[in-house]
Design a protein around this motif. Structure first.
Motif, PDB file in Angstrom:
ATOM      1  N   TYR A 408      34.528  42.793  28.173  1.00 45.80           N
ATOM      2  CA  TYR A 408      33.489  42.231  27.308  1.00 45.80           C
ATOM      3  C   TYR A 408      33.859  42.286  25.831  1.00 45.80           C
ATOM      4  O   TYR A 408      33.177  41.699  25.004  1.00 45.80           O
ATOM      5  N   ARG A 409      34.937  42.977  25.502  1.00 45.07           N
ATOM      6  CA  ARG A 409      35.343  43.000  24.089  1.00 45.07           C
ATOM      7  C   ARG A 409      36.056  41.706  23.700  1.00 45.07           C
ATOM      8  O   ARG A 409      35.814  41.144  22.636  1.00 45.07           O
ATOM      9  N   ASP A 410      36.942  41.222  24.587  1.00 43.88           N
ATOM     10  CA  ASP A 410      37.662  39.989  24.231  1.00 43.88           C
ATOM     11  C   ASP A 410      37.290  38.818  25.154  1.00 43.88           C
ATOM     12  O   ASP A 410      37.846  37.725  25.016  1.00 43.88           O
ATOM     13  N   ASN A 411      36.370  39.052  26.087  1.00 39.24           N
ATOM     14  CA  ASN A 411      35.879  38.008  26.984  1.00 39.24           C
ATOM     15  C   ASN A 411      36.943  37.474  27.950  1.00 39.24           C
ATOM     16  O   ASN A 411      36.778  36.410  28.520  1.00 39.24           O
ATOM     17  N   HIS A 412      38.031  38.189  28.135  1.00 34.25           N
ATOM     18  CA  HIS A 412      39.049  37.740  29.084  1.00 34.25           C
ATOM     19  C   HIS A 412      38.847  38.392  30.448  1.00 34.25           C
ATOM     20  O   HIS A 412      38.357  39.524  30.552  1.00 34.25           O
ATOM     21  N   ILE A 413      39.247  37.655  31.467  1.00 34.05           N
ATOM     22  CA  ILE A 413      39.141  38.120  32.843  1.00 34.05           C
ATOM     23  C   ILE A 413      40.557  38.260  33.378  1.00 34.05           C
ATOM     24  O   ILE A 413      41.343  37.307  33.317  1.00 34.05           O
ATOM     25  N   ARG A 414      40.896  39.459  33.890  1.00 29.81           N
ATOM     26  CA  ARG A 414      42.272  39.705  34.287  1.00 29.81           C
ATOM     27  C   ARG A 414      42.315  40.485  35.598  1.00 29.81           C
ATOM     28  O   ARG A 414      41.316  41.028  36.049  1.00 29.81           O
ATOM     29  N   LEU A 415      43.523  40.560  36.160  1.00 27.63           N
ATOM     30  CA  LEU A 415      43.731  41.307  37.401  1.00 27.63           C
ATOM     31  C   LEU A 415      44.275  42.702  37.077  1.00 27.63           C
ATOM     32  O   LEU A 415      45.100  42.854  36.168  1.00 27.63           O
ATOM     33  N   THR A 417      45.356  46.707  39.076  1.00 26.25           N
ATOM     34  CA  THR A 417      45.550  47.471  40.300  1.00 26.25           C
ATOM     35  C   THR A 417      45.143  48.918  40.071  1.00 26.25           C
ATOM     36  O   THR A 417      45.165  49.429  38.951  1.00 26.25           O
ATOM     37  N   VAL A 418      44.760  49.557  41.178  1.00 22.71           N
ATOM     38  CA  VAL A 418      44.485  50.987  41.163  1.00 22.71           C
ATOM     39  C   VAL A 418      44.902  51.541  42.521  1.00 22.71           C
ATOM     40  O   VAL A 418      44.771  50.870  43.542  1.00 22.71           O
ATOM     41  N   ASP A 419      45.440  52.754  42.528  1.00 19.78           N
ATOM     42  CA  ASP A 419      45.832  53.411  43.776  1.00 19.78           C
ATOM     43  C   ASP A 419      44.565  53.900  44.484  1.00 19.78           C
ATOM     44  O   ASP A 419      43.605  54.297  43.833  1.00 19.78           O
ATOM     45  N   ILE A 420      44.578  53.888  45.826  1.00 19.37           N
ATOM     46  CA  ILE A 420      43.362  54.341  46.531  1.00 19.37           C
ATOM     47  C   ILE A 420      43.109  55.828  46.328  1.00 19.37           C
ATOM     48  O   ILE A 420      42.009  56.304  46.591  1.00 19.37           O
ATOM     49  N   ALA A 421      44.125  56.548  45.849  1.00 25.66           N
ATOM     50  CA  ALA A 421      43.900  57.962  45.530  1.00 25.66           C
ATOM     51  C   ALA A 421      43.243  58.113  44.166  1.00 25.66           C
ATOM     52  O   ALA A 421      42.893  59.216  43.762  1.00 25.66           O
ATOM     53  N   GLY A 422      43.059  56.995  43.461  1.00 27.92           N
ATOM     54  CA  GLY A 422      42.511  57.047  42.105  1.00 27.92           C
ATOM     55  C   GLY A 422      43.639  57.060  41.100  1.00 27.92           C
ATOM     56  O   GLY A 422      44.799  56.858  41.447  1.00 27.92           O
ATOM     57  N   GLY A 423      43.295  57.303  39.875  1.00 21.70           N
ATOM     58  CA  GLY A 423      44.339  57.350  38.856  1.00 21.70           C
ATOM     59  C   GLY A 423      44.315  56.128  37.974  1.00 21.70           C
ATOM     60  O   GLY A 423      43.307  55.441  37.856  1.00 21.70           O
ATOM     61  N   GLN A 424      45.483  55.878  37.388  1.00 21.11           N
ATOM     62  CA  GLN A 424      45.572  54.895  36.321  1.00 21.11           C
ATOM     63  C   GLN A 424      45.323  53.475  36.813  1.00 21.11           C
ATOM     64  O   GLN A 424      45.829  53.070  37.862  1.00 21.11           O
ATOM     65  N   VAL A 425      44.530  52.720  36.042  1.00 25.43           N
ATOM     66  CA  VAL A 425      44.330  51.295  36.298  1.00 25.43           C
ATOM     67  C   VAL A 425      45.384  50.533  35.510  1.00 25.43           C
ATOM     68  O   VAL A 425      45.549  50.749  34.316  1.00 25.43           O
ATOM     69  N   GLN A 426      46.161  49.665  36.207  1.00 26.29           N
ATOM     70  CA  GLN A 426      47.241  48.919  35.534  1.00 26.29           C
ATOM     71  C   GLN A 426      46.957  47.429  35.590  1.00 26.29           C
ATOM     72  O   GLN A 426      46.613  46.905  36.653  1.00 26.29           O
ATOM     73  N   GLU A 427      47.148  46.741  34.480  1.00 25.29           N
ATOM     74  CA  GLU A 427      46.998  45.287  34.491  1.00 25.29           C
ATOM     75  C   GLU A 427      48.159  44.647  35.248  1.00 25.29           C
ATOM     76  O   GLU A 427      49.310  45.095  35.151  1.00 25.29           O
ATOM     77  N   LEU A 428      47.845  43.597  35.999  1.00 18.69           N
ATOM     78  CA  LEU A 428      48.883  42.749  36.584  1.00 18.69           C
ATOM     79  C   LEU A 428      48.855  41.448  35.783  1.00 18.69           C
ATOM     80  O   LEU A 428      47.960  40.628  35.971  1.00 18.69           O
ATOM     81  N   PRO A 429      49.811  41.272  34.877  1.00 24.97           N
ATOM     82  CA  PRO A 429      49.705  40.141  33.943  1.00 24.97           C
ATOM     83  C   PRO A 429      49.786  38.784  34.643  1.00 24.97           C
ATOM     84  O   PRO A 429      50.559  38.595  35.588  1.00 24.97           O
ATOM     85  N   THR A 430      48.958  37.862  34.173  1.00 17.78           N
ATOM     86  CA  THR A 430      48.959  36.480  34.659  1.00 17.78           C
ATOM     87  C   THR A 430      48.994  35.557  33.455  1.00 17.78           C
ATOM     88  O   THR A 430      48.570  35.948  32.367  1.00 17.78           O
ATOM     89  N   PRO A 431      49.491  34.326  33.636  1.00 22.38           N
ATOM     90  CA  PRO A 431      49.621  33.430  32.478  1.00 22.38           C
ATOM     91  C   PRO A 431      48.276  33.077  31.844  1.00 22.38           C
ATOM     92  O   PRO A 431      48.182  32.878  30.641  1.00 22.38           O
ATOM     93  N   LEU A 432      47.227  32.973  32.671  1.00 23.30           N
ATOM     94  CA  LEU A 432      45.899  32.620  32.183  1.00 23.30           C
ATOM     95  C   LEU A 432      44.928  33.685  32.674  1.00 23.30           C
ATOM     96  O   LEU A 432      45.317  34.610  33.369  1.00 23.30           O
ATOM     97  N   ASP A 433      43.653  33.524  32.324  1.00 21.92           N
ATOM     98  CA  ASP A 433      42.648  34.410  32.895  1.00 21.92           C
ATOM     99  C   ASP A 433      42.685  34.285  34.417  1.00 21.92           C
ATOM    100  O   ASP A 433      43.035  33.225  34.957  1.00 21.92           O
ATOM    101  N   ALA A 434      42.313  35.354  35.092  1.00 20.88           N
ATOM    102  CA  ALA A 434      42.493  35.392  36.542  1.00 20.88           C
ATOM    103  C   ALA A 434      41.353  36.137  37.210  1.00 20.88           C
ATOM    104  O   ALA A 434      40.888  37.159  36.706  1.00 20.88           O
ATOM    105  N   SER A 435      40.914  35.613  38.363  1.00 22.64           N
ATOM    106  CA  SER A 435      39.840  36.264  39.115  1.00 22.64           C
ATOM    107  C   SER A 435      40.081  36.084  40.596  1.00 22.64           C
ATOM    108  O   SER A 435      40.943  35.311  41.025  1.00 22.64           O
ATOM    109  N   ASP A 436      39.279  36.813  41.391  1.00 24.06           N
ATOM    110  CA  ASP A 436      39.224  36.642  42.844  1.00 24.06           C
ATOM    111  C   ASP A 436      40.582  36.667  43.541  1.00 24.06           C
ATOM    112  O   ASP A 436      40.944  35.755  44.276  1.00 24.06           O
TER     113      ASP A 436
END
Lengths: 444, 179
Positions: A408-415, A417-436
């Protein structure tokens, strides 16, 4: 075995791979074993050398392959690839048995070496790689893979999968793809296109041109086609997209809107929702006959049905108790059981390919979470928290969850990942905004 | 020349009509976020053909529906209940549809983004159908009312706050065909 190169390619020479042809008997007492069943683990220090080649072209393949293997393993969070500048032995010296003392000195626990032949001028690219246990001083795994030169990234992903499987005891997930919805344009009038890419973001391709609003692409279990939803006159419906031919086809002529498609594990059925007179229920569409079977018949909203990997149950989203919650049922619609009880609204459930967990979106107090629970609803754990997280999908080994986050700060939608054990959330970069997003099975 | 004078006279009449302050309740369902004054008049006061159209919408058009009746109703979070304000708007829509008996409408159901995408498609469908059922109960023929759900795909307000989300939880009546 033949493999498609890209959605519109016809057929290609085989990517042959001879598993375990170089495996030596494993010595007792090897020390590199990674137990990933217990929460967050200390990543294994691993030395991934550039694969040796005779010619400059082979050497470049050797570097590029090592880079892709390194990136895969690093991103998993379970490995800590060591800086190659600290390596003492050169790739050429590693053709013979490694000098393990050199690798112990930089605290590597595992060592990856390899040799490249071919790949120049369209000739077959062959890769032999070996995984070594540095402390025990022996080979843990060896493999020869070959393919066309343009399949070099897949070869690298398969090597990473082999290393991951050998050291964790679980299947890898690197030779897989992700389909998602690419978004452009103003919030009030988004242009949405189907897009596909490798699991690491490479080989990105748009599948549709944005002329129609498209939503919720889902892989067929063979990985060669998608189910998705299209807004097209007169009524939005579920369609199928063939990744081998690039052709799309409507999956039936239904009166009301059909949406929320998901294939059964055997690929014979499509679970979907249909809206009729303001009420959405879950149906199974027989993809051979085109006939549909009604699974729910309830005045509440019933949608987002997803199969268990054994096909014995489905999880779905319903507001029959007054708010959106999760339920499971048999594929004949019987034995409906509510599984979400911890307060808040739940949605977009999906069943882990391992069968043991259900991931979901949870909304509570205006905050969104991605979470997992056992399939009976016990042991709920929330893995993420933000102003808008949704649409989880599991990696083919069930170890990693990919999802959508709107910032909500920059209004971008991105992908992310997170491990099922929890921990760090990492962006998976895409050329454009990405959903679903939807994560494919491992490729054959 | 005579024709031209007549045109100007008509325009002035329209100007007078639109300068009378419209009842605000006609333009919103109480949320105060809708509508706004009818079509603009150019700042320098010149009267052109654009002003003829802008002054008062042609009866039986989408613009007429928006400006003199109210084209949309709003819902609470995760709700499909029609509020008293919403039913007032729909009563006016019903009267308008009886006045223009050849019009076919599409009711578009929308949600905010504070739910999951697929659930919101179902919720938008239920909102559109709630509006359709209300209009049918007012004796509007069901064949004249199509419905579609856009779920959270077509927000009216791009904002990221409660005001925006409440503007987006809506059902919008759109003139589809005029027979």
């Amino acid at each position: 075995m033949t493999l498609p190169r890209s959605p519109r390619a016809r057929w290609l020479p085989a990517l042959a791979w001879l598993a375990a042809c170089l495996v030596l008997p494993r010595a007792a007492g090897a020390v590199v074993e990674l137990d990933i069943t217990e929460g967050v683990v200390e990543p294994v220090p691993i030395a991934i050398t550039e694969f040796h080649g005779q010619t400059p072209a082979e050497q470049k393949f050797g570097r590029d392959l090592a880079d892709v293997v390194t990136a895969d393993l690093a991103r998993s969070g379970l490995f800590r690839p060591l800086d190659r500048r600290a390596f003492i032995q050169s790739p050429a010296e590693l053709i013979d048995l490694p000098r393990f003392a050199d690798w112990r000195q930089i605290n590597a626990e595992a060592l990856v070496t390899g040799v490249i032949t071919g790949g120049e001028g369209g000739t077959e690219l062959a890769v032999e790689f070996r995984l070594w246990d540095v402390f025990a001083g022996n080979q843990m795994r060896g493999q020869r893979l070959s393919g066309t030169p343009d399949q070099w990234r897949r070869i690298a992903h398969k090597i990473a999968d082999t290393i991951y499987a050998r050291l964790t005891g679980e299947k890898g997930y690197f030779d897989s793809r992700i389909v998602y919805v690419a978004e452009t344009g103003p919030t009030t009038d988004r242009v949405k296109r189907l897009a596909i890419m490798d699991q690491d973001g490479a080989n990105h391709e748009f599948l549709t041109d944005g002329g129609d609003l498209v939503l919720t692409p889902r892989f067929h279990p063979d990985g060669n086609s998608l189910g998705f939803m299209v807004f097209r006159q007169p009524v939005p419906q579920v369609y199928k997209y063939d990744l081998l031919t690039g052709r799309e086809a409507r999956l039936g002529d239904f009166g009301g809107m059909t949406f929320a498609p998901r294939f059964s594990p055997d690929g014979r059925w499509l679970a979907m929702s249909q809206a009729e007179n303001g009420n959405s229920d879950v149906y199974l569409l027989d993809l051979d006959s085109g006939r549909k079977r009604r699974l729910t018949d309830h005045p509440a909203i019933d949608t987002s049905a997803a199969f268990a990997p054994d096909g014995e149950r489905l999880v779905f989203n319903s507001d029959r108790a007054g708010s959106p919650q999760l339920y499971t049922m048999r594929p004949d619609g019987g034995d409906v059981q509510r599984i979400s009880f911890n307060g808040g609204n739940y949605g977009s459930p999906t069943w882990s390919p391992r069968g043991d967990l259900i991931a979901f979106t949870k909304i509570t107090g205006g905050v969104f979470h991605i979470g997992v629970m056992k399939t009976d609803g016990s042991d709920e754990r929330l893995l993420t928290e933000s102003q808008l997280d949704e649409a989880p999908t599991f990696a083919p080994n069930g170890r990693v969850i990919l999802f959508t986050r709107k910032d909500y700060r920059d209004n971008h939608i991105r992908l992310y990942t997170v491990d099922i054990a929890g921990g760090q959330v990492q962006e998976l970069p895409t050329p454009l905004d990405a959903s679903d997003p939807d994560w494919s099975p491992l490729r054959p | 020349m005579r024709l031209r004078l007549l045109c100007c006279g008509a325009a002035l009449l329209l100007l007078a009509a639109c300068s009378s302050t419209p009842d605000e309740s006609l333009y919103s369902d109480g949320s105060g976020q809708l509508g706004g004054p009818p079509g603009p008049i150019s700042p320098d006061g010149t009267i052109g053909s654009a002003d003829l159209n802008g002054g008062q919408p042609a009866p039986g058009t989408q613009e007429d529906l928006e400006l003199t009746v109210g084209d949309r109703v709003f819902f609470d979070y995760d709700s499909t209940v029609l509020s008293p304000v919403a039913t007032e708007t729909l009563d006016r829509q019903g009267a308008w549809l009886k006045q223009f008996g050849s019009i076919v409408i599409t009711v578009e159901g929308h949600t905010d983004e504070r739910g999951t995408r697929e659930y919101n498609l179902a919720l938008g469908d239920r909102r559109a159908t709630a509006v359709k059922n209300y209009l049918v109960a007012l004796n509007i023929a069901p064949e004249r009312i199509l419905t579609i759900s856009y779920g959270e795909e077509r927000p009216a307000d791009p904002g990221n706050d409660e005001t925006a989300w409440s503007n987006n939880r809506r059902a919008v009546t759109v003139v589809t065909t005029v027979n």
